[in-house]
Design an enzyme around this catalytic site. Sequence first.
Site, PDB file in Angstrom:
ATOM      1  N   ASP A   1      47.965  -1.585  18.814  1.00  0.00           N
ATOM      2  CA  ASP A   1      48.825  -1.058  17.757  1.00  0.00           C
ATOM      3  C   ASP A   1      48.091   0.061  17.021  1.00  0.00           C
ATOM      4  O   ASP A   1      46.899  -0.046  16.717  1.00  0.00           O
ATOM      5  CB  ASP A   1      49.206  -2.181  16.778  1.00  0.00           C
ATOM      6  CG  ASP A   1      50.385  -1.813  15.897  1.00  0.00           C
ATOM      7  OD1 ASP A   1      51.458  -2.414  16.072  1.00  0.00           O
ATOM      8  OD2 ASP A   1      50.225  -0.910  15.044  1.00  0.00           O
ATOM      9  N   ILE A   2      48.822   1.126  16.724  1.00  0.00           N
ATOM     10  CA  ILE A   2      48.218   2.299  16.092  1.00  0.00           C
ATOM     11  C   ILE A   2      47.838   2.014  14.628  1.00  0.00           C
ATOM     12  O   ILE A   2      47.011   2.718  14.047  1.00  0.00           O
ATOM     13  CB  ILE A   2      49.210   3.494  16.193  1.00  0.00           C
ATOM     14  CG1 ILE A   2      48.484   4.822  16.118  1.00  0.00           C
ATOM     15  CG2 ILE A   2      50.310   3.396  15.154  1.00  0.00           C
ATOM     16  CD1 ILE A   2      49.335   6.008  16.516  1.00  0.00           C
TER      17      ILE A   2
ATOM     18  N   ASN B   1      59.487  -9.085  15.875  1.00  0.00           N
ATOM     19  CA  ASN B   1      60.386  -8.719  14.783  1.00  0.00           C
ATOM     20  C   ASN B   1      61.715  -8.281  15.384  1.00  0.00           C
ATOM     21  O   ASN B   1      61.743  -7.472  16.323  1.00  0.00           O
ATOM     22  CB  ASN B   1      59.781  -7.587  13.947  1.00  0.00           C
ATOM     23  CG  ASN B   1      58.562  -8.035  13.171  1.00  0.00           C
ATOM     24  OD1 ASN B   1      58.528  -9.140  12.640  1.00  0.00           O
ATOM     25  ND2 ASN B   1      57.539  -7.183  13.121  1.00  0.00           N
TER      26      ASN B   1
ATOM     27  N   GLY C   1      61.941  -6.312   9.641  1.00  0.00           N
ATOM     28  CA  GLY C   1      61.087  -5.133   9.586  1.00  0.00           C
ATOM     29  C   GLY C   1      60.852  -4.466  10.928  1.00  0.00           C
ATOM     30  O   GLY C   1      59.871  -3.745  11.106  1.00  0.00           O
ATOM     31  N   GLN C   2      61.761  -4.691  11.878  1.00  0.00           N
ATOM     32  CA  GLN C   2      61.579  -4.019  13.171  1.00  0.00           C
ATOM     33  C   GLN C   2      61.701  -2.510  12.984  1.00  0.00           C
ATOM     34  O   GLN C   2      62.724  -2.018  12.500  1.00  0.00           O
ATOM     35  CB  GLN C   2      62.618  -4.498  14.197  1.00  0.00           C
ATOM     36  CG  GLN C   2      62.405  -3.846  15.564  1.00  0.00           C
ATOM     37  CD  GLN C   2      63.391  -4.323  16.632  1.00  0.00           C
ATOM     38  OE1 GLN C   2      64.244  -5.179  16.371  1.00  0.00           O
ATOM     39  NE2 GLN C   2      63.259  -3.774  17.826  1.00  0.00           N
TER      40      GLN C   2
ATOM     41  N   HIS D   1      59.139  -5.556  21.623  1.00  0.00           N
ATOM     42  CA  HIS D   1      57.679  -5.646  21.720  1.00  0.00           C
ATOM     43  C   HIS D   1      57.205  -6.958  21.118  1.00  0.00           C
ATOM     44  O   HIS D   1      57.752  -7.444  20.125  1.00  0.00           O
ATOM     45  CB  HIS D   1      56.989  -4.457  21.048  1.00  0.00           C
ATOM     46  CG  HIS D   1      57.478  -4.144  19.665  1.00  0.00           C
ATOM     47  ND1 HIS D   1      58.671  -3.494  19.425  1.00  0.00           N
ATOM     48  CD2 HIS D   1      56.950  -4.412  18.442  1.00  0.00           C
ATOM     49  CE1 HIS D   1      58.846  -3.370  18.119  1.00  0.00           C
ATOM     50  NE2 HIS D   1      57.810  -3.927  17.498  1.00  0.00           N
TER      51      HIS D   1
ATOM     52  N   HIS E   1      54.062  -8.673  19.340  1.00  0.00           N
ATOM     53  CA  HIS E   1      52.777  -8.446  18.671  1.00  0.00           C
ATOM     54  C   HIS E   1      51.831  -9.591  19.024  1.00  0.00           C
ATOM     55  O   HIS E   1      52.206 -10.770  18.931  1.00  0.00           O
ATOM     56  CB  HIS E   1      52.933  -8.448  17.147  1.00  0.00           C
ATOM     57  CG  HIS E   1      53.771  -7.337  16.585  1.00  0.00           C
ATOM     58  ND1 HIS E   1      53.218  -6.211  16.013  1.00  0.00           N
ATOM     59  CD2 HIS E   1      55.113  -7.178  16.495  1.00  0.00           C
ATOM     60  CE1 HIS E   1      54.196  -5.414  15.575  1.00  0.00           C
ATOM     61  NE2 HIS E   1      55.350  -5.988  15.852  1.00  0.00           N
TER      62      HIS E   1
END
Length: 115
Positions: free
Chosen positions: A30-31, A88, A94-95, A101, A103
Amino acid sequence: MSECIFCKIVRREIPADIVYEDEISLAFRDINPQAPTHILVIPKEHIPSLVDADPVKHEALLGHLLLVARRVADLEGITDSGFRIVINNGKDAGQAVDHLHVHVLGGREMGWPPG
Ligand code: AMP
């Protein structure tokens, strides 16, 4: 061609720190990590969110994503200490990226319930 940012990562049009890949999935860091290990596992096929997954067509794919998440946790050395899997779905959750995806978070203790 899809403008989806994760589809672009799949096509190598934008860079990502990829930690695992197979025919149907990709895992990358994740960035904006929320834990020492924070990896996203995605299907290469564009599925906007979990509720868009087809109960028949995507059953094996969804199982595969979870098993890849477990494998990624192993690769990261966080299996014994523990890790958290999060998907999410939709606005209230909060998607932010409309490409399914998973997490994988670990490397620190986490609170419950999540915020
Ligand atoms: P979510 O809120 O569940 O949709 O999570 C989307 C995640 O994608 C966030 O944790 C972002 O930090 C992450 N993200 C967005 N763009 C990128 C990118 N180009 N490379 C890696 N992670 C990204």
